[in-house]
Design an enzyme around this catalytic site. Sequence first.
Site, mmCIF file in Angstrom:
data_model
loop_
_atom_site.group_PDB
_atom_site.id
_atom_site.type_symbol
_atom_site.label_atom_id
_atom_site.label_comp_id
_atom_site.label_asym_id
_atom_site.label_seq_id
_atom_site.Cartn_x
_atom_site.Cartn_y
_atom_site.Cartn_z
ATOM 1 C CG ASP A 45 -0.698 1.245 14.648
ATOM 2 O OD1 ASP A 45 0.328 0.999 13.981
ATOM 3 O OD2 ASP A 45 -1.371 2.286 14.516
ATOM 4 C CB THR A 92 -0.913 0.004 1.249
ATOM 5 O OG1 THR A 92 -1.662 -1.213 1.275
ATOM 6 C CG2 THR A 92 -1.845 1.195 1.255
ATOM 7 C CB VAL A 93 3.137 2.758 2.541
ATOM 8 C CG1 VAL A 93 3.889 4.080 2.667
ATOM 9 C CG2 VAL A 93 2.048 2.666 3.600
ATOM 10 N N GLY A 144 0.116 8.994 9.949
ATOM 11 C CA GLY A 144 0.008 8.971 8.471
ATOM 12 C C GLY A 144 0.594 10.228 7.851
ATOM 13 C CD GLU A 146 6.310 13.880 9.908
ATOM 14 O OE1 GLU A 146 7.166 14.743 10.084
ATOM 15 O OE2 GLU A 146 5.459 13.597 10.769
ATOM 16 C CE LYS A 163 0.379 4.764 13.933
ATOM 17 N NZ LYS A 163 -0.986 4.566 13.417
#
Length: 419
Positions: free
Chosen positions: A196, A11-12, A129, A124, A200
């Site tokens: 997750d 995806t990324v 996101g 980043e 973060k």
Amino acid sequence: MAEIAVLGYGTVGSGVVEVLRTNQRSIDKRAMQPIRVRRVLDLRDFPGSGIERILTKDFNDILNDNDITAVVETMGGVVPAYDFVKKLLLRGKSVVTSNKELVAKHGAELLSIAREKNINFLFEASVGGGIPIIRSLNSSLTADEITEISGILNGTTNYILTEMTQKGRGFDEVLKEAQNLGYAEKNPDADVLGYDTCRKIAILISLAIGQQADFEDIFTEGITKITQNDIEYAKMLDCVIKLTANARIIENGVYARVSPALISKNHPLSMVNDVFNAIFVNGNVIGDVMFYGRGAGKLPTASAVVADVVACVRSLNRNLMHFWSSEKRRIFPIEDNICSKLVRFSCENGAQKDKITSEVSNIFGGVSLIALPGNFDEYAFVSEEMRERDLDEKLKLLIKSGTAKEILSKIRIEGAREK
Ligand code: NDP
Ligand code: HSE
């Protein structure tokens, strides 16, 4: 010309290639030289994607290529990402990653290698996101002592809770949708069990204090136990339920937790819906600052990754990122946290509300009970602010007294600043 490589065309990673193509002209201008993708590493083939010519399955093709000066890591996970990234940095190649698992676990070490080599390790996209929160902590908020960081840090769970709240949809159905939209982790337990978000907030704390905040020490509860009944009680209290992270930083440690929380509809976080994230940072001189944007998804995340690539290309032989030491900062146990909670409990069907109110008040001080219309075997109340260990002791008394059969849920109230 700056030649780069991408590890992981999911995806990324595919988003990174797409953003570099779509905005090639303006990106090259900002980077002050053309940026070209020389290699893509993945385990699969991607027929018809346009990257067939540069695709490799051998990491050494990238490691040993002296023309590649920066590498994007978007494979996810720690194995083999940690090994690959460390080798690349030791070879003098800058690395940009969106991988929060890697950064939370090995950020201090990888940053220190990058600093020694006078190159860059930038991440980043690992938090929020597309939201520029890491850069802000690294360069815009450097005049402040950061005292608190809180907010919504996971797009998947915010999407699920928004759909459950606004449309009454079921958890499993919406999770599947979030996976199809490319928001969820490969193993979505990381999203829905809160891990997750935990990684973060650990990254943000570590950056804010320049020391290691171990994510394993942060109390973490996900959203899998949130039911439509919890959401209905929240509505009765003019609140919504969100998965939030909260970290309050004091000199000798950090109070931190990740959990679902009731948020008043007057609080700005209550309006952060769908895949959006929002992060509050409180500095001792600036006061509150809020960051808002899409917390997951192909292009918003790729935007943050590509911005880091541009920063690397513009800063060859100049280390940009704050360093955080591997020295640990203490995380206080959750039992020391002070908060107020919505408590739901079951009782004998048809038990008299007045009698139960007085019994609960004997233990908790004056409280008012609330009940869902037509529901005669459970009640809820909002506790006063107290230490979590004291609240748990009182709940044991409530069970022992026979007033409550079972504690159905305890959800923290966000907004009143946690102490
Ligand atoms: P995907 O699973 O979509 O992509 C990862 C890609 O890397 C897959 O194509 C995978 O192949 C490939 N890959 C995995 N292991 C290897 C390996 N050893 N060698 C070569 N290729 C490999 O994940 P995402 O793009 O969603 O996420 C990537 C990272 O970015 C994760 O750390 C994630 O947490 C993070 N992130 C994701 C966001 C999002 O919105 N999706 C947002 C912000 C961060 P295969 O499928 O065959 O395993
Ligand atoms: N799975 C993550 C989320 C991706 O839903 O927020 C972005 O980090």
